[in-house]
Scaffold this motif. Sequence first.
Motif, short mmCIF file in Angstrom:
data_model
loop_
_atom_site.label_atom_id
_atom_site.label_comp_id
_atom_site.label_asym_id
_atom_site.label_seq_id
_atom_site.Cartn_x
_atom_site.Cartn_y
_atom_site.Cartn_z
N PRO A 195 -9.12 -16.86 -12.44
CA PRO A 195 -9.05 -16.03 -11.25
C PRO A 195 -9.99 -14.82 -11.33
O PRO A 195 -10.31 -14.34 -12.41
N MET A 196 -10.38 -14.34 -10.14
CA MET A 196 -11.20 -13.14 -10.08
C MET A 196 -10.38 -11.97 -10.61
O MET A 196 -9.17 -12.09 -10.77
N GLN A 197 -11.05 -10.84 -10.89
CA GLN A 197 -10.35 -9.66 -11.40
C GLN A 197 -10.92 -8.42 -10.72
O GLN A 197 -12.13 -8.32 -10.54
N ALA A 198 -10.03 -7.48 -10.39
CA ALA A 198 -10.46 -6.24 -9.73
C ALA A 198 -9.41 -5.16 -9.89
O ALA A 198 -8.25 -5.45 -10.19
N GLN A 199 -9.84 -3.94 -9.66
CA GLN A 199 -8.93 -2.79 -9.63
C GLN A 199 -8.45 -2.64 -8.18
O GLN A 199 -9.26 -2.55 -7.27
N ALA A 200 -7.14 -2.63 -7.99
CA ALA A 200 -6.61 -2.42 -6.65
C ALA A 200 -6.65 -0.95 -6.30
O ALA A 200 -6.20 -0.11 -7.07
N GLU A 201 -7.22 -0.63 -5.16
CA GLU A 201 -7.18 0.74 -4.67
C GLU A 201 -5.87 0.96 -3.92
O GLU A 201 -5.18 1.95 -4.11
N THR A 202 -5.53 -0.01 -3.06
CA THR A 202 -4.32 0.06 -2.26
C THR A 202 -3.72 -1.34 -2.15
O THR A 202 -4.46 -2.31 -1.99
N ILE A 203 -2.42 -1.42 -2.25
CA ILE A 203 -1.70 -2.66 -2.02
C ILE A 203 -0.62 -2.38 -0.99
O ILE A 203 0.18 -1.45 -1.15
N LYS A 204 -0.58 -3.19 0.07
CA LYS A 204 0.41 -3.04 1.13
C LYS A 204 1.28 -4.29 1.15
O LYS A 204 0.77 -5.39 1.32
N VAL A 205 2.58 -4.11 0.96
CA VAL A 205 3.51 -5.23 1.03
C VAL A 205 3.78 -5.53 2.49
O VAL A 205 4.11 -4.65 3.28
N MET A 206 3.62 -6.79 2.86
CA MET A 206 3.84 -7.23 4.24
C MET A 206 5.33 -7.54 4.43
O MET A 206 5.98 -8.04 3.52
N LYS A 207 5.83 -7.27 5.60
CA LYS A 207 7.24 -7.54 5.90
C LYS A 207 7.42 -8.96 6.38
O LYS A 207 6.60 -9.53 7.02
#
Length: 116
Positions: free
Chosen positions: A104-116
């Motif tokens: 899998p690709m790899q990255a630093q998350a700046e923002t994560i938004k949980v969807m309802k």
Amino acid sequence: MRSKRKTFLAVFIQAIFISLLIAGCGTANSNDDLSSPPDGEGFILETASNRVLVIDRPMKGKKWEDISPGYHGKAIWLRTNRSDLRPGQKIQYWVKGGVAESYPMQAQAETIKVMK
């Protein structure tokens, strides 16, 4: 001699102008307000120490080693300090910096938004 000095000055001014032009073309990263479109979205497959594995379709109760031999969808490990993320949640994410093109690709998350 005077012609060389004028040429040097003209080149010097052009170099400064080009440098300022290039510097002005940068974009500010303002994902804190979520005004820009997300870099991706998907479902959390796994959580590990300071990271989550996100894939493009839900697969509850599975681990990466269970599905990786035959899985050909999008997959990315996101580094994050969030501790409230759980497998099965649908999220949108914005990355900070580049993305490593491994699988899998790899990255630093700046923002994560949980969807309802």
